[in-house]
Design an enzyme around this catalytic site. Structure first.
Site, short mmCIF file in Angstrom:
data_model
loop_
_atom_site.label_atom_id
_atom_site.label_comp_id
_atom_site.label_asym_id
_atom_site.label_seq_id
_atom_site.Cartn_x
_atom_site.Cartn_y
_atom_site.Cartn_z
N GLU A 128 -6.67 -5.77 9.40
CA GLU A 128 -5.93 -6.17 7.72
C GLU A 128 -5.79 -7.39 7.09
O GLU A 128 -5.64 -8.40 7.30
CB GLU A 128 -5.02 -5.25 7.88
CG GLU A 128 -4.77 -4.27 6.61
CD GLU A 128 -3.48 -3.68 6.38
OE1 GLU A 128 -2.85 -3.33 7.86
OE2 GLU A 128 -3.18 -3.15 5.32
N HIS A 133 -1.51 -0.86 14.28
CA HIS A 133 -2.36 0.34 13.61
C HIS A 133 -3.06 0.37 13.55
O HIS A 133 -3.21 1.89 13.02
CB HIS A 133 -1.04 0.36 12.57
CG HIS A 133 -1.04 -0.15 11.15
ND1 HIS A 133 -0.84 0.15 10.35
CD2 HIS A 133 -1.39 -1.15 11.47
CE1 HIS A 133 -1.11 -0.66 9.29
NE2 HIS A 133 -1.14 -1.97 10.25
N HIS A 186 0.60 -1.42 0.32
CA HIS A 186 -0.21 0.50 -0.42
C HIS A 186 0.79 1.67 0.05
O HIS A 186 0.61 1.98 0.88
CB HIS A 186 -0.99 -0.06 1.07
CG HIS A 186 -0.45 -0.50 2.27
ND1 HIS A 186 0.41 0.41 2.96
CD2 HIS A 186 -1.32 -0.89 3.20
CE1 HIS A 186 0.09 -0.38 4.34
NE2 HIS A 186 -0.74 -1.10 4.46
N HIS A 211 -5.17 -8.59 14.38
CA HIS A 211 -6.01 -7.79 13.08
C HIS A 211 -6.50 -8.16 11.89
O HIS A 211 -6.61 -9.22 11.42
CB HIS A 211 -4.17 -7.32 12.57
CG HIS A 211 -3.63 -6.14 11.81
ND1 HIS A 211 -4.88 -5.01 11.89
CD2 HIS A 211 -2.76 -5.90 10.58
CE1 HIS A 211 -4.04 -4.32 11.02
NE2 HIS A 211 -3.59 -4.31 10.57
N ASP A 250 1.45 -6.75 13.42
CA ASP A 250 2.12 -5.66 12.73
C ASP A 250 3.56 -5.28 13.38
O ASP A 250 4.49 -5.51 13.38
CB ASP A 250 1.62 -4.55 12.15
CG ASP A 250 0.63 -5.44 11.09
OD1 ASP A 250 1.71 -5.47 9.92
OD2 ASP A 250 -0.19 -4.54 10.55
N HIS A 275 5.69 -9.97 10.52
CA HIS A 275 6.43 -9.73 9.13
C HIS A 275 7.75 -10.11 9.40
O HIS A 275 8.51 -9.53 10.07
CB HIS A 275 6.04 -8.40 8.29
CG HIS A 275 4.45 -8.05 7.99
ND1 HIS A 275 3.99 -8.21 7.05
CD2 HIS A 275 3.52 -7.22 8.36
CE1 HIS A 275 2.78 -8.38 6.94
NE2 HIS A 275 2.65 -7.24 7.27
N TYR A 297 10.60 -0.03 8.96
CA TYR A 297 8.99 -0.27 8.58
C TYR A 297 8.98 0.19 9.85
O TYR A 297 7.46 0.76 9.49
CB TYR A 297 9.16 -1.43 9.34
CG TYR A 297 7.81 -2.75 9.12
CD1 TYR A 297 7.65 -3.37 9.00
CD2 TYR A 297 7.00 -2.40 10.43
CE1 TYR A 297 5.73 -3.85 9.01
CE2 TYR A 297 6.37 -2.90 11.20
CZ TYR A 297 5.69 -3.92 9.87
OH TYR A 297 4.09 -4.45 10.75
N ASP A 356 -3.59 -8.49 4.98
CA ASP A 356 -1.85 -9.57 4.89
C ASP A 356 -2.24 -10.30 5.85
O ASP A 356 -2.11 -11.21 5.61
CB ASP A 356 -1.41 -8.67 4.81
CG ASP A 356 -0.83 -7.29 5.92
OD1 ASP A 356 -2.36 -7.12 6.22
OD2 ASP A 356 0.05 -7.18 6.22
FE1 FEO Z 1 -1.87 -3.89 8.98
FE2 FEO Z 1 0.36 -6.24 8.44
O1 FEO Z 1 -1.34 -5.11 8.32
#
Ligand code: FEO
Length: 401
Positions: free
Chosen positions: A84, A152, A28, A82, A171, A230, A197, A86
C-alpha cells in the site's frame, strides 16, 4: 525538510526514519482528525536494511533522516512489508538513490509493486521473494519474515529482528496519530487510539488475527518491542497490544448499548432519547451517537465492544436518511461479528426507513433481535414509553451476554 526532528533510536543500530503527516484528515475514508505517521526503520549492521518507506510526498524527509545516520547510497536491502502506497510510495525514490539495493517481500508484494511502479522502472529492481521463517543476516543482527496475508492486504508481512526482539509489524498494532513522541510510554491512552484503528481497519479479519497470534506463539519469538508503521512504538508492555488484538478479534464485549441515529425534525431523536432512558434505568451503560455529529470511525470504535446496537432513521423518500445509509454501508464493509441490533425510526406517510435499516443491519451480519419500532410524525407519550421499554429489553440482552 518540513520539520527539525532527528531520527530516533529504538535500540543500538535500529532507528526510526519515518515521517509525520500532521495534516492528514482522511485515510481512504477513515477520518484521521489527529493525522498519522508513516514509520520506516533503518537497521545498521555490517549490511544496512531499510524496512518500509513512507508516502511519496515525504520521500525527501525520510532520506534526510537516513542521511543523518548513514549515506543512503549505502543501503543494501529494502524490506517491503506492504505494497500500500503509504508505505511503498517512496520506494521509487529509494531505488533511484540505491539502484543496486535488493528488495525483500512476499510473492504478492512483488506482484503488487510491479503493478504500481511499472512506470518507475520496477522491472529493473532486484526482488527476492520470502516466506514465513525466511531469514536474512545483516551481520550481528538477523531479520526473520512472517507472512501476514490479508492483515490487511494479500502482500502484508512482518519483519522480526531476532537479536533485538523487535517486531516491525507494518499496519498491524498501529494508530493514526501524528505526534512528536515515538514511544507508547511517552503518551497516554495509546490503547484507545489502537482500538479505533483496529475497529476501522482490521475488524473484518478477526479470524486471521487469532491465527496470527497462534503463529507468533508457534515461532516461539520473544518480543521486547513492537514497531508498527503508524503511530507510537510499543516499548512499554508490548504484550498488551497483542492481548488486546486477541480480545478484539474474539469479539469480546463490555456491558453497553449503543444508540446511533440521525433525525429530521427531532422525532427519531426523541425516540433515541427515550431508548437511552430505558437502558440507563436498567443499570446498563449507554452511548448516544448522532451520525452527522460523530465521525464514522468514532462510532465504529464504540461498536467494537458493544454487544447491542440500535440504529434509528427518519424516512426520506420512502427510504432511510442518506447519512444513515452511508454509515451502514461503511459498517457493512467492516463485518462486525456476533452482535445484536434493533432498528427504529419515524415516518410521515409511506414509511420505509426502518425496513431499509433492518435490511442493511442484517446484511452487515447483525442478529435482529426484535422487529423495528416506528412512529408516525411525532412520538406521543405512549410511544415514548414503548421506546423506554425497548431500551430496558436491550439492557437485559446485554446482561444475558
Ligand atoms: Fe495498508 Fe498503512 O497501509
Amino acid at each position: 525538510m518540513g520539520e527539525n526532528i532527528e531520527p530516533v533510536t529504538l535500540t543500538k543500530g535500529v532507528y526510526w526514519v519515518g515521517a509525520i503527516d500532521w495534516n492528514l484528515r482522511d485515510f481512504h475514508g477513515y477520518v484521521t482528525p489527529r493525522g498519522t505517521t508513516y514509520n520506516a526503520y533503518l537497521i545498521v549492521d555490517e549490511k544496512i536494511a531499510l524496512v518500509d518507506t513512507v508516502k511519496a510526498e515525504f520521500a525527501g524527509e525520510m532520506l534526510e533522516r537516513i542521511s543523518q545516520i548513514i549515506d543512503p547510497a549505502k543501503i543494501d536491502y529494502v524490506i517491503a512489508n506492504h505494497v500500500e502506497m503509504d508505505h511503498s510510495g517512496s520506494l521509487p525514490a529509494i531505488m533511484k538513490a540505491v539502484p543496486d539495493a535488493r528488495i525483500y517481500g512476499t510473492r504478492q508484494c512483488k506482484n503488487g509493486l510491479s503493478q504500481y511502479y511499472h512506470a518507475q522502472g520496477c522491472e529493473d529492481w532486484d526482488f527476492e521473494v520470502v516466506e514465513t521463517g525466511t531469514e536474512l543476516s545483516l551481520g550481528a543482527k538477523t531479520l526473520m519474515f512472517i507472512e501476514t496475508a490479508m492483515l490487511h492486504w494479500p502482500d502484508s508481512m512482518h519483519t522480526y529482528i531476532r537479536e533485538d526482539k523487535i517486531l516491525l509489524s507494518n499496519d498491524a498494532f498501529g494508530q493514526h496519530v501524528a505526534t512528536s513522541k515515538r514511544f507508547n510510554d511517552e503518551v497516554d491512552d495509546v490503547i484507545e487510539d489502537a482500538a479505533e484503528y483496529y475497529a476501522n481497519i482490521l475488524m473484518p479479519f478477526g479470524k486471521l488475527i487469532l491465527k496470527y497470534v497462534e503463529t507468533v506463539g508457534e515461532l516461539g519469538i520473544d518480543i521486547d518491542m513492537i514497531a508498527p508503521c503508524h503511530g507510537l512504538i510499543w516499548r512499554r508492555d508490548p504484550g498488551q497490544i497483542i492481548e488486546a488484538y486477541g480480545r478484539w478479534a474474539k469479539g469480546e464485549n463490555v456491558n453497553k448499548v449503543l444508540v446511533i441515529y440521525d433525525t429530521m425534525w427531532d422525532s427519531t431523536y426523541m425516540m433515541a432519547r427515550s431508548i437511552v432512558e430505558g437502558v440507563t434505568s436498567a443499570g446498563v451503560d449507554v452511548k448516544l451517537m448522532a451520525i452527522r455529529k460523530n465521525e464514522f470511525s468514532k462510532i465504529i470504535k464504540e461498536i467494537l465492544d458493544a454487544p447491542v446496537i440500535l440504529v434509528g432513521s427518519p424516512t426520506l423518500n420512502n427510504g432511510m436518511f442518506p447519512s444513515v445509509g452511508g454509515f451502514l454501508t461503511y459498517l457493512k464493509g467492516l463485518r462486525p461479528r456476533g452482535k445484536k441490533a434493533v432498528a427504529f425510526g419515524s415516518y410521515g406517510w409511506g414509511g420505509g426507513a426502518v425496513k431499509a435499516v433492518e435490511k442493511e443491519l442484517e446484511a452487515a451480519g447483525f442478529e435482529l433481535v426484535e422487529p423495528g419500532l416506528q412512529v408516525r410524525y411525532r412520538p406521543d407519550e405512549d410511544e415514548l414509553e414503548k421506546c423506554r421499554q425497548l431500551g430496558e429489553r436491550m439492557a437485559a440482552k446485554v446482561k444475558e451476554n
